[in-house]
Design a protein around this motif. Structure first.
Motif, PDB file in Angstrom:
ATOM      1  N   ILE A 102      39.914 -27.542  11.477  1.00 27.85           N
ATOM      2  CA  ILE A 102      38.585 -27.865  10.971  1.00 27.85           C
ATOM      3  C   ILE A 102      37.649 -26.772  11.463  1.00 27.85           C
ATOM      4  CG2 ILE A 102      36.634 -29.463  11.088  1.00 27.85           C
ATOM      5  CD1 ILE A 102      38.678 -31.715  11.441  1.00 27.85           C
ATOM      6  N   SER A 103      36.978 -26.110  10.524  1.00 31.22           N
ATOM      7  CA  SER A 103      36.106 -24.992  10.871  1.00 31.22           C
ATOM      8  C   SER A 103      34.721 -25.196  10.288  1.00 31.22           C
ATOM      9  CB  SER A 103      36.685 -23.677  10.338  1.00 31.22           C
ATOM     10  OG  SER A 103      35.756 -22.608  10.489  1.00 31.22           O
ATOM     11  N   SER A 104      33.733 -24.682  10.986  1.00 35.91           N
ATOM     12  CA  SER A 104      32.398 -24.594  10.417  1.00 35.91           C
ATOM     13  C   SER A 104      32.463 -23.777   9.129  1.00 35.91           C
ATOM     14  CB  SER A 104      31.449 -23.931  11.406  1.00 35.91           C
ATOM     15  OG  SER A 104      30.216 -23.622  10.793  1.00 35.91           O
ATOM     16  N   ARG A 105      31.676 -24.156   8.154  1.00 33.81           N
ATOM     17  CA  ARG A 105      31.650 -23.400   6.896  1.00 33.81           C
ATOM     18  C   ARG A 105      30.835 -22.120   7.037  1.00 33.81           C
ATOM     19  NH1 ARG A 105      27.347 -27.067   3.333  1.00 33.81           N
ATOM     20  NH2 ARG A 105      25.606 -26.819   4.794  1.00 33.81           N
ATOM     21  N   THR A 106      29.925 -22.074   8.012  1.00 36.33           N
ATOM     22  CA  THR A 106      29.124 -20.870   8.211  1.00 36.33           C
ATOM     23  C   THR A 106      29.620 -20.165   9.464  1.00 36.33           C
ATOM     24  OG1 THR A 106      27.423 -22.087   9.438  1.00 36.33           O
ATOM     25  CG2 THR A 106      27.107 -21.856   7.078  1.00 36.33           C
ATOM     26  N   ILE A 107      30.513 -19.230   9.268  1.00 35.11           N
ATOM     27  CA  ILE A 107      31.091 -18.442  10.348  1.00 35.11           C
ATOM     28  C   ILE A 107      31.156 -16.991   9.905  1.00 35.11           C
ATOM     29  CG2 ILE A 107      32.451 -20.255  11.459  1.00 35.11           C
ATOM     30  CD1 ILE A 107      34.855 -19.349   9.801  1.00 35.11           C
ATOM     31  N   TYR A 108      31.467 -16.127  10.839  1.00 32.07           N
ATOM     32  CA  TYR A 108      31.628 -14.705  10.540  1.00 32.07           C
ATOM     33  C   TYR A 108      32.616 -14.510   9.391  1.00 32.07           C
ATOM     34  CZ  TYR A 108      33.273  -9.914  11.201  1.00 32.07           C
ATOM     35  OH  TYR A 108      33.649  -8.611  11.001  1.00 32.07           O
ATOM     36  N   GLY A 109      32.307 -13.579   8.501  1.00 36.95           N
ATOM     37  CA  GLY A 109      33.122 -13.386   7.311  1.00 36.95           C
ATOM     38  C   GLY A 109      34.571 -13.069   7.600  1.00 36.95           C
ATOM     39  N   GLY A 110      34.836 -12.297   8.654  1.00 40.64           N
ATOM     40  CA  GLY A 110      36.217 -11.972   8.999  1.00 40.64           C
ATOM     41  C   GLY A 110      37.000 -13.198   9.433  1.00 40.64           C
ATOM     42  N   THR A 111      36.349 -14.081  10.201  1.00 41.56           N
ATOM     43  CA  THR A 111      37.003 -15.318  10.619  1.00 41.56           C
ATOM     44  C   THR A 111      37.270 -16.205   9.417  1.00 41.56           C
ATOM     45  OG1 THR A 111      35.660 -15.175  12.628  1.00 41.56           O
ATOM     46  CG2 THR A 111      36.876 -17.219  12.266  1.00 41.56           C
ATOM     47  N   TYR A 112      36.291 -16.295   8.530  1.00 44.33           N
ATOM     48  CA  TYR A 112      36.459 -17.080   7.304  1.00 44.33           C
ATOM     49  C   TYR A 112      37.645 -16.556   6.493  1.00 44.33           C
ATOM     50  CZ  TYR A 112      35.505 -19.008   2.675  1.00 44.33           C
ATOM     51  OH  TYR A 112      35.627 -19.637   1.466  1.00 44.33           O
ATOM     52  N   ALA A 113      37.713 -15.244   6.329  1.00 40.83           N
ATOM     53  CA  ALA A 113      38.802 -14.663   5.538  1.00 40.83           C
ATOM     54  C   ALA A 113      40.155 -14.931   6.176  1.00 40.83           C
ATOM     55  CB  ALA A 113      38.576 -13.158   5.370  1.00 40.83           C
ATOM     56  N   PHE A 114      40.225 -14.875   7.508  1.00 37.15           N
ATOM     57  CA  PHE A 114      41.487 -15.143   8.195  1.00 37.15           C
ATOM     58  C   PHE A 114      41.949 -16.572   7.942  1.00 37.15           C
ATOM     59  CE2 PHE A 114      43.786 -16.517  12.076  1.00 37.15           C
ATOM     60  CZ  PHE A 114      44.882 -15.664  11.969  1.00 37.15           C
ATOM     61  N   LEU A 115      41.014 -17.523   8.073  1.00 37.58           N
ATOM     62  CA  LEU A 115      41.377 -18.931   7.893  1.00 37.58           C
ATOM     63  C   LEU A 115      41.587 -19.296   6.427  1.00 37.58           C
ATOM     64  CD1 LEU A 115      38.908 -20.517  10.481  1.00 37.58           C
ATOM     65  CD2 LEU A 115      41.404 -20.413  10.678  1.00 37.58           C
ATOM     66  N   LYS A 116      40.843 -18.668   5.545  1.00 44.65           N
ATOM     67  CA  LYS A 116      40.908 -19.010   4.128  1.00 44.65           C
ATOM     68  C   LYS A 116      42.076 -18.319   3.421  1.00 44.65           C
ATOM     69  CE  LYS A 116      39.002 -20.592   0.187  1.00 44.65           C
ATOM     70  NZ  LYS A 116      38.699 -22.006  -0.099  1.00 44.65           N
ATOM     71  N   ASN A 117      42.315 -17.053   3.754  1.00 42.72           N
ATOM     72  CA  ASN A 117      43.242 -16.239   2.974  1.00 42.72           C
ATOM     73  C   ASN A 117      44.543 -15.877   3.691  1.00 42.72           C
ATOM     74  OD1 ASN A 117      41.167 -16.151   1.024  1.00 42.72           O
ATOM     75  ND2 ASN A 117      40.283 -14.326   1.989  1.00 42.72           N
ATOM     76  N   PHE A 118      44.489 -15.778   5.033  1.00 39.62           N
ATOM     77  CA  PHE A 118      45.673 -15.304   5.759  1.00 39.62           C
ATOM     78  C   PHE A 118      46.525 -16.440   6.305  1.00 39.62           C
ATOM     79  CE2 PHE A 118      48.199 -13.492   9.133  1.00 39.62           C
ATOM     80  CZ  PHE A 118      48.567 -12.257   8.644  1.00 39.62           C
ATOM     81  N   THR A 119      45.905 -17.364   7.027  1.00 35.90           N
ATOM     82  CA  THR A 119      46.716 -18.410   7.663  1.00 35.90           C
ATOM     83  C   THR A 119      47.466 -19.308   6.667  1.00 35.90           C
ATOM     84  OG1 THR A 119      44.778 -19.858   7.887  1.00 35.90           O
ATOM     85  CG2 THR A 119      45.363 -18.464   9.783  1.00 35.90           C
ATOM     86  N   PRO A 120      46.985 -19.491   5.415  1.00 36.53           N
ATOM     87  CA  PRO A 120      47.809 -20.265   4.469  1.00 36.53           C
ATOM     88  C   PRO A 120      49.193 -19.647   4.227  1.00 36.53           C
ATOM     89  CG  PRO A 120      45.563 -20.189   3.677  1.00 36.53           C
ATOM     90  CD  PRO A 120      45.632 -19.262   4.862  1.00 36.53           C
ATOM     91  N   LYS A 121      49.314 -18.319   4.418  1.00 37.08           N
ATOM     92  CA  LYS A 121      50.634 -17.682   4.304  1.00 37.08           C
ATOM     93  C   LYS A 121      51.592 -18.213   5.369  1.00 37.08           C
ATOM     94  CE  LYS A 121      48.586 -13.253   2.866  1.00 37.08           C
ATOM     95  NZ  LYS A 121      48.465 -11.819   3.220  1.00 37.08           N
ATOM     96  N   LEU A 122      51.005 -18.680   6.474  1.00 41.25           N
ATOM     97  CA  LEU A 122      51.794 -19.238   7.574  1.00 41.25           C
ATOM     98  C   LEU A 122      51.826 -20.757   7.523  1.00 41.25           C
ATOM     99  CD1 LEU A 122      50.335 -16.949  10.389  1.00 41.25           C
ATOM    100  CD2 LEU A 122      52.334 -16.520   8.952  1.00 41.25           C
ATOM    101  N   LYS A 123      51.323 -21.313   6.404  1.00 35.53           N
ATOM    102  CA  LYS A 123      51.272 -22.767   6.183  1.00 35.53           C
ATOM    103  C   LYS A 123      50.355 -23.467   7.184  1.00 35.53           C
ATOM    104  CE  LYS A 123      55.834 -22.884   3.982  1.00 35.53           C
ATOM    105  NZ  LYS A 123      55.205 -22.688   2.659  1.00 35.53           N
ATOM    106  N   ILE A 124      49.275 -22.780   7.537  1.00 35.52           N
ATOM    107  CA  ILE A 124      48.197 -23.358   8.339  1.00 35.52           C
ATOM    108  C   ILE A 124      46.991 -23.505   7.416  1.00 35.52           C
ATOM    109  CG2 ILE A 124      46.666 -23.049  10.316  1.00 35.52           C
ATOM    110  CD1 ILE A 124      48.878 -21.243  11.540  1.00 35.52           C
TER     111      ILE A 124
END
Length: 408
Positions: A102-124
């Motif tokens: 669970i993440s804040s919707r207003t966070i640094y863009g790099g953190t958002y991109a990691f959680l939105k676009n990268f971690t789903p590749k790891l099924k997170i």
């Protein structure tokens, strides 16, 4: 609050190898041993005071980590090569395939991109929520949730997280509360309020000279040991080590952080009050108009103020760009990303530091095209700065020259 973060930094005393007032820099990538057994013990983590290889640890990095842990009131800390490497290593250490964040919707863009676009590749998977609504946060928890992630003061909308409230939720559900405190070092002490892990981008206020990229993870000895574990530690295996020379440089700058934060905050409050009085749509936690002003006051270490970040909204990206270019031309600061520099930095976050967030989601969270984020500098004459900024705004029609109100 009785916690005194600057005192904790001040009380650290180091002696260099030859009696220097600064600890000696460990300019080695590898370290020798007098016996093979000690090398083996060090690999296993059972030889205190011994160093093996600088990706594991080095004296310079441990000195800086010790100081940052003292500042945040944690047992220890691990410094890293960037703020993003600190963030990503923590999330990957705490989460596995099938887990939920669970993440804040207003966070640094790099953190958002990691959680939105990268971690789903790891099924997170991640749910992005309004972190200021504790009921929404708790309702978003699933059986797979492992982390609640937020920023003390969010980038770039300057929303304030109720860290104690979030900590209570996390403890009820056996979750880890991870807080990025980059925008509010010294002003807010998340660990005192119940955070489990505190992260900083050292690149910003803590270093303060815009010449170094770095990060830190502050937490328990147990968690930092897990990050450094040679078999499955995310920091160890992803190679996020900070260079020793950089660590030594950041440690020197850290010692003046309390003075700098006081001036950043003083100047930002002055400008925010002036801008708001002029009729500009101004967001700054130190203003009574900020929806979380009272919450910030409850959490803060008062002597360091409300921080050095503020935003104004001038209505359009075109006007924002014109204003920033003019302010740069008139030596008011730099049209540049990042924060914590001695000069004021300004950018339009929707097209820069938050550009990873899709436009429709920017709109939903209130990130408008005309928003300008200011990292206010250490100006000695902030009244002069304000007058010059106001003249730029008047010249471009952001402010009316006669009534000093925002152009409709």
């Amino acid at each position: 609050m009785s916690f005194k973060p600057a005192n904790n930094i001040q009380d650290l005393q180091y002696f260099g190898e030859f009696g220097g007032v600064n600890p000696s820099i460990s300019d080695s990538s590898t370290y020798t041993f007098l016996s093979a057994k000690t090398m083996f013990d060090t690999f296993e983590g059972n030889a205190d005071g011994c160093y093996l290889y600088s990706r594991h640890s080095s004296p310079s990095n441990l000195y800086l980590g010790e100081a940052l842990a003292a500042m945040e009131g944690t047992e220890t800390a691990n410094v890293t090569s960037s703020g993003m490497s600190a963030i990503t290593s923590v999330i990957l250490q705490l989460c596995s395939a099938g887990d939920h964040v669970i993440s804040s919707r207003t966070i640094y863009g790099g953190t958002y991109a990691f959680l939105k676009n990268f971690t789903p590749k790891l099924k997170i998977e991640t749910s992005f929520v309004d972190i200021t609504n504790l009921e929404t946060v708790e309702a978003s928890i699933t059986k797979d949730t492992k982390i609640i992630y937020c920023e003390s003061v969010s980038n770039p909308l300057l929303e304030i997280a109720d860290i104690k409230g979030l900590s209570d939720i996390a403890k009820r559900h056996n979750l880890k509360l991870v807080v990025d405190n980059t925008f509010s070092p010294l002003s807010i002490s998340p660990t005192v309020l119940g955070a489990d892990v505190v992260i900083h981008s050292l690149t910003k206020f803590i270093n303060g000279s815009s010449d170094t990229v770095g990060g830190v993870v502050c937490g328990t000895q147990e968690f930092i040991n897990e990050l450094r574990n040679v078999n499955d530690g995310a920091s160890m295996l992803l190679g996020v080590t900070m260079d020793s020379l950089r660590a030594a440089s950041v440690l020197k700058n850290l010692r003046t952080l309390h003075i700098r934060m006081q001036q950043h905050s003083k100047n930002a409050l002055y400008l925010a009050e002036k801008f708001e009085a002029d009729g500009l749509k101004t967001v700054y936690p130190g203003l009574e108009s900020h929806p979380s002003h009272d919450l910030f006051k409850k959490m803060m270490n008062t002597e360091y103020g409300f921080g050095g970040l503020l935003t104004i909204d001038v209505g359009s990206l075109e006007l924002a760009n014109e204003l920033m270019e003019m302010m740069q031309e008139r030596n008011l600061g730099y049209l540049a990303v990042s924060l914590g520099f001695y000069k004021t930095l300004f950018s339009a976050p929707g097209t820069s530091t938050s550009s990873e967030i899709p436009e429709e989601e920017q709109y939903e969270m209130g990130l408008t095209d005309g928003l300008i984020r200011f990292s206010i500098g250490l100006d000695a004459d902030i009244e002069r700065t304000y007058k010059t900024m106001k003249s730029c705004m008047t010249e471009l029609g952001v402010l009316m020259p006669n009534k000093e109100t925002q152009l409709a």
